[in-house]
Enzyme design. Structure first.
Site: not given
Ligand code: NAD
Ligand code: DAU
Length: 361
Positions: A136-138, A163, A167, A192, A298
């Site tokens: 992630t970019d975080e 988190y 990562k 994101n 947050r």
């Molecule tokens: P998600 O939470 O939707 O899915 C995670 C999956 O991993 C689920 O299916 C869960 O059951 C599985 N999992 C969790 N713990 C496990 C374990 N111990 N063993 C096996 N499986 C397990 O997550 P996502 O949003 O699809 O993110 C996937 C990956 O991409 C993550 O590594 C996250 O850090 C990264 N990422 C996400 C975003 C985003 O915006 N969602 C952005 C950048 C990077």
């Molecule tokens: O940047 C990549 C990341 O993006 C991934 O690594 C994470 O797995 C993914 O969850 C996401 O993280 P964020 O914290 O940016 O995503 P989230 O959707 O939780 O929140 C997006 C923005 O919206 C953040 O600034 C918080 C805000 N927010 C979120 C929720 C859930 C609100 O204002 N209200 C809300 O109820």
């Protein structure tokens, strides 16, 4: 036939990646999906691929060394694409330990199992084997509002939430394996994602879900935090292109060049949903900006994320293809058409989580 081991394939990005890969390669590849199915993993996301002969689902925890080693022993794995993680920042603030367990120790287990299976007696690795760690970019921390400031692959790590710290730790482990053993891997750090099958604890599906239920739309702090949104299918394509064309041992940042303030996202969703709903739909009357509720911020909320995807464009030729205007419409349409999916994932445990998380906001 090349065999992929995908971890976390039942989650949001993993399931979209599996769909993308079968659409692109059809029967030329085999995919084994390993997922323990936490609250975020949902096999319904993969209903249309589950009967394919070249797809296998294995329910296992990535921290379970014996189970993971067994998968490598029984299958000649060519590629690992490692998505499995705890992914929600708010949950990590409440319960950091499981993030360390899954994201750090789980990644260590995956690396060890792949190394054991792929290493030759002379310490080199079998030809063509590759591990891609999805991150992630975080990990880079937070940017201020200067529109010319971006995250690059060279930006020092400065994670803030449990988190992102977990990562960052997992990225460091992958880097250590590459530096120490010349382990054949890549890391991608993505911004994101949004699109179909995203669990409604994350901003975009949460707002869509609440808006359709005429519930408050919680916006943290002043609503001006910025995220850089990428359509999930573009991310899936980037991952595939990095494995196909990227230089081993390199990190590639993946981003949408689509920076938006949270409040802008929330208002856009309201506007588009109002267009989608029939005038006769009783929900339309309630669906106005009056639903927006500014709530407590947050803890440690990162202000702005923005990726300059210059390296992946120059070296690999990847660019985001889906403009936000188009992607958000497709996404809203998908949730609109899949209200049953939303109902299933929001019943039970999620309802309890939501009540607890938002009751004091
Ligand atoms: P998600 O939470 O939707 O899915 C995670 C999956 O991993 C689920 O299916 C869960 O059951 C599985 N999992 C969790 N713990 C496990 C374990 N111990 N063993 C096996 N499986 C397990 O997550 P996502 O949003 O699809 O993110 C996937 C990956 O991409 C993550 O590594 C996250 O850090 C990264 N990422 C996400 C975003 C985003 O915006 N969602 C952005 C950048 C990077
Ligand atoms: O940047 C990549 C990341 O993006 C991934 O690594 C994470 O797995 C993914 O969850 C996401 O993280 P964020 O914290 O940016 O995503 P989230 O959707 O939780 O929140 C997006 C923005 O919206 C953040 O600034 C918080 C805000 N927010 C979120 C929720 C859930 C609100 O204002 N209200 C809300 O109820």
């Amino acid at each position: 036939m090349r065999t992929y081991l995908v971890t976390g394939g039942a989650g949001f990005i993993g399931s979209n990646y599996i769909h993308y890969m079968f659409k692109k390669y059809d029967n030329e590849i085999r995919i084994i999906n390993v997922d323990v199915l936490t609250y975020a993993g949902n096999l319904e996301n993969l209903k249309d691929v589950e009967n394919r002969d070249n797809y296998t689902f294995i329910r296992a925890d990535i921290c379970d060394r014996d189970a993971i080693n067994k998968i490598f022993e029984e299958n000649d794995i060519d590629r690992v694409v490692h998505f499995a993680a705890e992914s929600h920042v708010d949950r990590s603030i409440v319960n950091p330990e499981v993030f360390v367990q899954t994201n750090v120790l789980g990644t260590a287990t995956m690396l060890n199992a792949a190394k054991k299976a792929w290493e030759l007696p002379d310490g080199t690795f079998k030809e063509g084997k590759k591990f891609l760690h999805v991150s992630t970019d975080e990990v880079y921390g937070s940017l201020d509002d200067d529109p010319n400031a971006f995250f690059y692959e060279t930006t020092p790590y400065s994670p803030h939430s449990p988190y992102s710290a977990s990562k960052a730790s997992s990225d460091m482990l992958v880097k250590a394996y590459m530096d120490t053993y010349k382990f054949p891997a890549n890391i991608t750090n993505c911004s994101n994602n949004y699109g179909p099958y995203q669990f409604p604890e994350k901003l975009i599906p949460l707002i869509i879900n609440n808006a359709l239920a005429s519930k408050d739309l919680p916006v943290y702090g002043d609503g001006k935090n910025v995220r850089d949104w990428l359509y999930v299918e573009d991310h899936a394509k980037a991952i595939d292109m990095v494995q196909e064309k990227g230089r081993l041992f390199e990190t590639y940042n993946v981003g949408g060049h689509n920076e938006k303030q949270n409040i802008e996202i929330v208002k856009t969703i309201i506007d588009i949903l109002r267009e989608e709903l029939d005038d006769s739909d009783p929900r339309k009357e309630h669906l106005t900006y009056d639903l927006i509720k500014y709530v407590a911020d947050r803890k440690g909320h990162d202000r702005r994320y923005a990726i300059a995807p210059d390296k992946i464009k120059a070296e690999i030729g990847w660019e985001p293809e889906t403009m936000f205007k188009e992607g958000i419409r497709k996404t809203i349409h998908w949730y609109f058409e899949n209200e049953a999916w939303m109902k299933n994932v929001t019943s039970g445990d999620y309802e309890k989580y939501y009540e607890k998380m938002y009751s004091n906001k």
